[in-house]
Design an enzyme around this catalytic site. Structure first.
Site, mmCIF file in Angstrom:
data_model
loop_
_atom_site.group_PDB
_atom_site.id
_atom_site.type_symbol
_atom_site.label_atom_id
_atom_site.label_comp_id
_atom_site.label_asym_id
_atom_site.label_seq_id
_atom_site.Cartn_x
_atom_site.Cartn_y
_atom_site.Cartn_z
ATOM 1 N N LYS A 234 0.821 -1.213 0.000
ATOM 2 C CA LYS A 234 0.000 0.000 0.000
ATOM 3 C C LYS A 234 0.852 1.259 0.000
ATOM 4 O O LYS A 234 0.352 2.358 -0.154
ATOM 5 C CB LYS A 234 -0.948 -0.007 1.196
ATOM 6 N N CYS A 372 -13.193 -5.857 4.037
ATOM 7 C CA CYS A 372 -12.606 -6.537 5.210
ATOM 8 C C CYS A 372 -12.925 -5.767 6.484
ATOM 9 O O CYS A 372 -12.071 -5.645 7.371
ATOM 10 C CB CYS A 372 -11.093 -6.709 5.078
HETATM 11 C C1 LIG Z 1 -4.636 -3.641 3.792
HETATM 12 C C2 LIG Z 1 -4.865 -3.473 5.234
HETATM 13 C C3 LIG Z 1 -4.478 -4.479 6.130
HETATM 14 C C4 LIG Z 1 -3.865 -5.782 5.681
HETATM 15 O O1 LIG Z 1 -2.572 -5.622 5.200
HETATM 16 P P1 LIG Z 1 -1.933 -6.758 4.270
HETATM 17 O O2 LIG Z 1 -0.537 -6.338 4.093
HETATM 18 O O3 LIG Z 1 -2.708 -6.741 2.998
HETATM 19 O O4 LIG Z 1 -2.028 -8.035 4.998
HETATM 20 C C5 LIG Z 1 -4.701 -4.253 7.462
HETATM 21 N N1 LIG Z 1 -5.268 -3.118 7.896
HETATM 22 C C6 LIG Z 1 -5.640 -2.134 7.072
HETATM 23 C C7 LIG Z 1 -6.240 -0.884 7.637
HETATM 24 C C8 LIG Z 1 -5.469 -2.284 5.710
HETATM 25 O O5 LIG Z 1 -5.857 -1.313 4.889
#
Ligand SMILES: *Cc1c(COP(=O)(O)O)cnc(C)c1O
Length: 414
Positions: A234, A372
């Site tokens: 991200k 999620c």
């Molecule tokens: C994407 C995300 C996660 C999970 O992270 P990954 O690296 O994809 O496992 C956890 N918390 C938030 C707020 C997210 O946006």
């Protein structure tokens, strides 16, 4: 000056956009408008090049070889750790543990730090806007050890009620686990105040920084926080790599996570002793190329004036927020003051998936679903939302295409 150079007074979004090869491709014959950076950001060529150059020149396994390349790869891997340390403002490089992402970083804290401390009835305090990655690892402790999950609500605008959070911390509370920035609402939480309130009652705090680290400046020492999780994909970096900041005093007392090579001091038939952090928590061969990619991504991001990047994203959000308001049929969820550039909404009479499908035909990538965050969906009484999330490479022109796509969807579906 290139987009990666030190531009201190402003941010040239168009120049930055040119760093991302994928953004010039067509989707369904249309120019790609990528508004799904909250799910995963695209990668600039600086990151792609760093990974391929490293793999083509200095690659070998880390930490175990005496040969030249093993040393070169180890140097790159450990330099990446210092890059993360600097990015988060950590006091020591051995407070940075590499993980395979944000999810694994939080699971590490659950398994190695908190699980051994949990007695039945002990409480873990969460907000209702947590990502499942910051919920399910704590549900494990509820199911297996009788922990109690306590939930702090958000206000109708999506903001966090700090007083309510404070009031919910009591002598049974073993951890406050809270997002730095909601991936659905865009709400940014007052981490420094949260940590101060929790510490006043002797309770450690973990921040899920998977979104926060992208859009906010983080200084773990100034925050005085115990744990901070981030994820590479991200942050304009690769998948398969993330990091956990953990305070040195906690790391010393934490049990190992995965067992395997690299995390031991000695193994015999009868006993095993463990290496110190960070190696103790990094069993097996790590994602070496991805770690180099993460460091390149953090260097890329840090090469900009971060405040100017944020101002650019805020401008895009404000523009999109006002345009979507003009439509008159989209209900935006999450209007907290100071929120980040994530726009979630429900469209009257239209299913989020249908809407996202029509937008896709226009070349516009948005996300539809529960993101999620089913606890949050329940809080707002919705099954799903459509979410547009902005990155540094987006423009007002992207917003215009997005809004035009929404109007078209309304004609078709409405
Ligand atoms: C994407 C995300 C996660 C999970 O992270 P990954 O690296 O994809 O496992 C956890 N918390 C938030 C707020 C997210 O946006």
């Amino acid at each position: 000056m290139t987009a990666q150079g030190k531009i201190t007074a402003s941010f040239d979004a168009a120049a930055a956009r040119a760093d991302f090869p994928i953004l010039s491709r067509l989707v369904h014959g249309k120019k790609l408008v990528y508004l799904d950076s909250g799910a995963s950001a695209q990668k600039p060529r600086q990151v792609l090049d760093a990974m391929s150059e490293f793999a083509g020149t200095d690659y070998a396994n880390v930490h175990r070889g005496v040969h030249y390349l093993s040393g070169a790869a180890t140097d790159a891997y450990e330099a990446a750790r210092r890059t993360v340390q600097k990015f988060l403002g950590a006091a020591r490089e051995d407070e940075i543990i590499f993980t395979k992402g944000g999810t694994e970083a939080i699971n590490l804290v659950s398994y190695s730090f908190l699980a051994p401390k949990i007695q039945p009835g002990d409480e873990i305090l969460l907000s209702v806007m947590e990502h499942h990655s910051n919920i399910v690892p704590w549900h494990f402790l509820r199911e297996r050890q009788g922990a109690v999950l306590k939930w702090v609500d958000v206000r109708d605008d999506g903001s966090l009620d700090l007083e309510a959070l404070d009031a919910a911390i009591n002598s049974r509370t073993k951890l406050v686990a809270i997002t730095h920035m909601s991936n659905v609402l865009g709400t940014v939480t007052p981490l420094k105040d949260i940590v101060a309130r929790a510490h006043a009652k002797g309770v450690p705090v973990l921040a899920d920084g998977c979104q926060g680290a992208v859009h906010e400046l983080v200084d773990v020492q100034a925050l005085d926080i115990d744990f901070y999780a981030l994820t590479g994909h991200k942050l304009y970096g690769p998948t398969g790599i993330g990091a956990l900041y953990a305070r040195r005093a906690h790391l010393k007392a934490m049990r190992p996570f995965n067992g395997g090579g690299e995390m031991i001091r000695e193994v015999t038939r009868d006993i095993v002793t463990y290496a110190d952090a960070p190696a103790r928590f990094e069993a097996g061969t790590p994602p070496i190329i991805e770690t180099v990619g993460l460091a390149a991504a953090l260097d890329y991001l840090s090469g900009f004036d971060r405040a100017a990047v944020k101002a650019h994203e805020q401008d895009l959000y404000a523009y999109a927020r006002s345009k979507i308001g003009e439509l008159g049929w989209a209900r935006v969820i999450g209007d907290a003051p100071g929120k980040g550039a994530i726009l979630s909404f429900e469209a009257e009479g239209m299913h989020a998936h249908d809407l996202a499908t029509i937008l896709d035909r226009e070349g516009v990538a948005v996300r539809a679903g529960h993101h999620c965050a089913q606890v949050l969906m329940e809080r707002f009484g919705v099954g799903s939302t459509t979410r547009a999330s902005f990155g540094l490479y987006n423009s007002r022109a992207d917003v215009d295409v997005f809004i035009a796509g929404l109007r078209k969807a309304r004609e078709i579906l409405g």
